[in-house]
Design a protein around this motif. Structure first.
Motif, PDB file in Angstrom:
ATOM      1  N   VAL A  47       0.939  -1.273  -0.022  1.00  0.00           N
ATOM      2  CA  VAL A  47       0.005  -0.011  -0.213  1.00  0.00           C
ATOM      3  C   VAL A  47       0.810   1.236   0.091  1.00  0.00           C
ATOM      4  O   VAL A  47       0.538   2.264  -0.765  1.00  0.00           O
ATOM      5  CB  VAL A  47      -0.972  -0.182   1.114  1.00  0.00           C
ATOM      6  CG1 VAL A  47      -1.837   1.522   1.351  1.00  0.00           C
ATOM      7  CG2 VAL A  47      -2.108  -1.108   1.049  1.00  0.00           C
ATOM      8  N   MET A  48       1.880   1.226   0.818  1.00  0.00           N
ATOM      9  CA  MET A  48       2.696   2.494   0.802  1.00  0.00           C
ATOM     10  C   MET A  48       3.451   2.771  -0.327  1.00  0.00           C
ATOM     11  O   MET A  48       3.642   3.759  -0.750  1.00  0.00           O
ATOM     12  CB  MET A  48       3.873   2.174   2.105  1.00  0.00           C
ATOM     13  CG  MET A  48       4.600   3.621   2.369  1.00  0.00           C
ATOM     14  SD  MET A  48       3.541   4.906   2.840  1.00  0.00           S
ATOM     15  CE  MET A  48       2.782   4.530   4.351  1.00  0.00           C
ATOM     16  N   ILE A  49       4.062   1.604  -1.025  1.00  0.00           N
ATOM     17  CA  ILE A  49       4.816   1.805  -2.282  1.00  0.00           C
ATOM     18  C   ILE A  49       3.676   2.168  -3.488  1.00  0.00           C
ATOM     19  O   ILE A  49       4.045   3.214  -4.026  1.00  0.00           O
ATOM     20  CB  ILE A  49       5.432   0.632  -2.796  1.00  0.00           C
ATOM     21  CG1 ILE A  49       6.579   0.080  -1.973  1.00  0.00           C
ATOM     22  CG2 ILE A  49       5.676   0.735  -4.157  1.00  0.00           C
ATOM     23  CD1 ILE A  49       7.251  -1.250  -2.171  1.00  0.00           C
ATOM     24  N   THR A  50       2.560   1.714  -3.384  1.00  0.00           N
ATOM     25  CA  THR A  50       1.537   2.276  -4.364  1.00  0.00           C
ATOM     26  C   THR A  50       1.205   3.785  -4.212  1.00  0.00           C
ATOM     27  O   THR A  50       1.051   4.546  -5.034  1.00  0.00           O
ATOM     28  CB  THR A  50       0.175   1.232  -4.243  1.00  0.00           C
ATOM     29  OG1 THR A  50       0.644   0.079  -4.655  1.00  0.00           O
ATOM     30  CG2 THR A  50      -0.826   1.688  -5.087  1.00  0.00           C
ATOM     31  N   TYR A  51       0.944   4.126  -2.915  1.00  0.00           N
ATOM     32  CA  TYR A  51       0.506   5.630  -2.404  1.00  0.00           C
ATOM     33  C   TYR A  51       1.622   6.409  -2.868  1.00  0.00           C
ATOM     34  O   TYR A  51       1.276   7.451  -3.433  1.00  0.00           O
ATOM     35  CB  TYR A  51       0.306   5.362  -0.832  1.00  0.00           C
ATOM     36  CG  TYR A  51      -0.144   6.428  -0.209  1.00  0.00           C
ATOM     37  CD1 TYR A  51      -1.062   7.507  -0.956  1.00  0.00           C
ATOM     38  CD2 TYR A  51       0.023   6.971   1.004  1.00  0.00           C
ATOM     39  CE1 TYR A  51      -1.560   8.711  -0.357  1.00  0.00           C
ATOM     40  CE2 TYR A  51      -0.549   8.083   1.792  1.00  0.00           C
ATOM     41  CZ  TYR A  51      -1.051   8.992   0.896  1.00  0.00           C
ATOM     42  OH  TYR A  51      -1.719  10.046   1.507  1.00  0.00           O
ATOM     43  N   MET A  52       2.846   6.286  -2.415  1.00  0.00           N
ATOM     44  CA  MET A  52       3.819   7.001  -2.966  1.00  0.00           C
ATOM     45  C   MET A  52       4.026   7.178  -4.290  1.00  0.00           C
ATOM     46  O   MET A  52       4.428   8.138  -4.746  1.00  0.00           O
ATOM     47  CB  MET A  52       5.118   6.660  -1.823  1.00  0.00           C
ATOM     48  CG  MET A  52       5.162   6.819  -0.585  1.00  0.00           C
ATOM     49  SD  MET A  52       4.477   8.520   0.118  1.00  0.00           S
ATOM     50  CE  MET A  52       4.197   8.519   1.685  1.00  0.00           C
ATOM     51  N   GLY A  53       3.988   5.964  -4.838  1.00  0.00           N
ATOM     52  CA  GLY A  53       4.159   5.795  -6.314  1.00  0.00           C
ATOM     53  C   GLY A  53       3.161   6.777  -7.253  1.00  0.00           C
ATOM     54  O   GLY A  53       3.465   7.577  -8.058  1.00  0.00           O
ATOM     55  N   LEU A  54       1.901   6.614  -6.657  1.00  0.00           N
ATOM     56  CA  LEU A  54       0.841   7.326  -7.251  1.00  0.00           C
ATOM     57  C   LEU A  54       0.816   8.802  -7.048  1.00  0.00           C
ATOM     58  O   LEU A  54       0.405   9.600  -7.908  1.00  0.00           O
ATOM     59  CB  LEU A  54      -0.467   6.745  -7.154  1.00  0.00           C
ATOM     60  CG  LEU A  54      -0.831   5.448  -7.489  1.00  0.00           C
ATOM     61  CD1 LEU A  54      -2.290   4.769  -6.967  1.00  0.00           C
ATOM     62  CD2 LEU A  54      -0.910   5.377  -8.931  1.00  0.00           C
ATOM     63  N   SER A  55       1.397   9.256  -5.806  1.00  0.00           N
ATOM     64  CA  SER A  55       1.335  10.685  -5.417  1.00  0.00           C
ATOM     65  C   SER A  55       2.623  11.326  -6.263  1.00  0.00           C
ATOM     66  O   SER A  55       2.344  12.376  -6.565  1.00  0.00           O
ATOM     67  CB  SER A  55       1.578  10.720  -3.806  1.00  0.00           C
ATOM     68  OG  SER A  55       0.573  10.054  -3.198  1.00  0.00           O
ATOM     69  N   PHE A  56       3.558  10.389  -6.640  1.00  0.00           N
ATOM     70  CA  PHE A  56       4.701  11.262  -7.276  1.00  0.00           C
ATOM     71  C   PHE A  56       4.183  11.473  -8.815  1.00  0.00           C
ATOM     72  O   PHE A  56       4.326  12.467  -9.354  1.00  0.00           O
ATOM     73  CB  PHE A  56       5.906  10.222  -7.400  1.00  0.00           C
ATOM     74  CG  PHE A  56       6.977  10.631  -8.285  1.00  0.00           C
ATOM     75  CD1 PHE A  56       7.854  11.794  -7.852  1.00  0.00           C
ATOM     76  CD2 PHE A  56       7.196   9.914  -9.244  1.00  0.00           C
ATOM     77  CE1 PHE A  56       8.637  12.305  -8.970  1.00  0.00           C
ATOM     78  CE2 PHE A  56       7.889  10.313 -10.423  1.00  0.00           C
ATOM     79  CZ  PHE A  56       8.730  11.430 -10.095  1.00  0.00           C
ATOM     80  N   LEU A  57       3.607  10.439  -9.434  1.00  0.00           N
ATOM     81  CA  LEU A  57       3.020  10.468 -10.833  1.00  0.00           C
ATOM     82  C   LEU A  57       1.791  11.571 -10.902  1.00  0.00           C
ATOM     83  O   LEU A  57       1.840  12.318 -11.844  1.00  0.00           O
ATOM     84  CB  LEU A  57       2.570   9.344 -11.258  1.00  0.00           C
ATOM     85  CG  LEU A  57       3.654   8.360 -11.424  1.00  0.00           C
ATOM     86  CD1 LEU A  57       3.168   6.845 -12.060  1.00  0.00           C
ATOM     87  CD2 LEU A  57       4.539   8.679 -12.606  1.00  0.00           C
ATOM     88  N   GLY A  58       1.209  11.856  -9.569  1.00  0.00           N
ATOM     89  CA  GLY A  58       0.254  12.663  -9.721  1.00  0.00           C
ATOM     90  C   GLY A  58       0.622  14.114  -9.615  1.00  0.00           C
ATOM     91  O   GLY A  58      -0.239  15.194  -9.715  1.00  0.00           O
ATOM     92  N   GLY A  59       1.926  14.519  -9.202  1.00  0.00           N
ATOM     93  CA  GLY A  59       2.147  15.746  -9.042  1.00  0.00           C
ATOM     94  C   GLY A  59       1.817  16.240  -7.640  1.00  0.00           C
ATOM     95  O   GLY A  59       1.825  17.428  -7.501  1.00  0.00           O
ATOM     96  N   SER A  60       1.694  15.351  -6.832  1.00  0.00           N
ATOM     97  CA  SER A  60       0.921  15.859  -5.275  1.00  0.00           C
ATOM     98  C   SER A  60       2.110  16.726  -4.757  1.00  0.00           C
ATOM     99  O   SER A  60       1.807  17.676  -4.023  1.00  0.00           O
ATOM    100  CB  SER A  60       0.592  14.733  -4.645  1.00  0.00           C
ATOM    101  OG  SER A  60      -0.398  13.813  -5.163  1.00  0.00           O
ATOM    102  N   TRP A  61       3.254  16.396  -4.853  1.00  0.00           N
ATOM    103  CA  TRP A  61       4.445  17.107  -3.729  1.00  0.00           C
ATOM    104  C   TRP A  61       5.118  18.109  -4.603  1.00  0.00           C
ATOM    105  O   TRP A  61       5.542  19.182  -4.188  1.00  0.00           O
ATOM    106  CB  TRP A  61       5.397  16.239  -3.477  1.00  0.00           C
ATOM    107  CG  TRP A  61       4.937  15.021  -2.697  1.00  0.00           C
ATOM    108  CD1 TRP A  61       4.097  14.945  -1.667  1.00  0.00           C
ATOM    109  CD2 TRP A  61       5.134  13.696  -2.618  1.00  0.00           C
ATOM    110  NE1 TRP A  61       3.695  13.912  -0.959  1.00  0.00           N
ATOM    111  CE2 TRP A  61       4.687  12.912  -1.659  1.00  0.00           C
ATOM    112  CE3 TRP A  61       6.008  12.785  -3.611  1.00  0.00           C
ATOM    113  CZ2 TRP A  61       4.533  11.501  -1.631  1.00  0.00           C
ATOM    114  CZ3 TRP A  61       6.062  11.557  -3.226  1.00  0.00           C
ATOM    115  CH2 TRP A  61       5.431  10.914  -2.532  1.00  0.00           C
TER     116      TRP A  61
END
Length: 243
Positions: free
Chosen positions: A164-178
């Motif tokens: 879940v953590m890898i999925t969460y962080m990976g999707l957040s990066f690709l989505g431009g969240s940070w």
């Protein structure tokens, strides 16, 4: 099924880890990032406070619903899911209840970031844009709620947390969240624009430009929801046959 949804919501809201990581964590990150940018603009006409208000609201919502995967994996291990199969609740009812309850608890995660943006960081929107933004971001979180159910059945209780953590962080990066990926390599931007989190963040156009989300973003999110929900249903049935 309604009773199960109420039970799921009550259980989540009593979870201190949920309250911190899904509610407080995105808000704290929003305050830190937006403060570091000061009054700078991410893109012309887009103040950092507004950009990160949207991205951290979606970041919190995705985290809130994906956390449901860990509860599902635990329920599979302790026999709760097996007990539900012996009840009158149909299989699709269990999946629907999980998706609905997860998406419901994403609402306070979104609301808190929007309140901080409007009251604490001086983000200004038209009166109609605030409820519209809250609504579209909440509805969009159903996509990731379905993904959370799928992950809960795809991974065992021993490995579900890192998955879940890898999925969460990976999707957040690709989505431009940070941070914005506008200056990233073209190939990375192309991958990003195909990700569900990038499409999810496009719902924030209501706050950015006053326009409704584009048809492409809505169609893409709908397609992801169908795929994730179908995958969750298939994994549930597979788990049933193996039980």
């Amino acid at each position: 099924m309604t009773t199960l949804i109420r039970l799921e919501i009550t259980r989540v809201l009593r979870n201190r880890k949920f309250l911190f990581f899904s509610l407080l964590y995105p808000s704290v990150i929003y305050l830190l990032i937006s403060s570091s940018y000061g009054g700078k603009e991410i893109t012309p006409g887009m103040p950092a406070a507004k950009y990160f208000m949207i991205s951290m609201a979606t970041f919190g919502a995705v985290g809130a619903v994906l956390s449901g995967a860990q509860r599902i994996a635990t329920e599979r291990k302790n026999g709760w899911v097996r007990q539900l199969r012996l009840s009158a609740l149909p299989g699709h009812g269990y999946v629907i209840a999980k998706v609905a309850s997860a998406a419901t608890v994403s609402l306070p995660a979104i609301l808190l970031v929007l309140l901080i943006g409007g009251l604490g960081k001086g983000v200004r929107l038209a009166a109609w844009q605030w409820p519209a933004l809250l609504l579209v971001l909440w509805v969009g979180s159903f996509v990731f709620a379905a993904l959370g159910v799928a992950l809960g059945y795809a991974a065992g209780p021993e490995v579900v947390q890192p998955v879940v953590m890898i999925t969460y962080m990976g999707l957040s990066f690709l989505g431009g969240s940070w941070f914005s990926l506008a200056d990233a390599p073209v190939w990375l931007q192309d991958i990003s624009k195909a990700s569900p989190t990038w499409l999810y963040n496009q719902l924030g156009r209501i706050a950015q430009t006053g326009d409704l989300p584009g048809a492409g973003a809505l169609t893409g999110l709908a397609a992801y929801f169908v795929v994730f929900a179908a995958l969750a249903g298939w994994l549930y049935q597979r788990d049933t046959r193996q039980a």
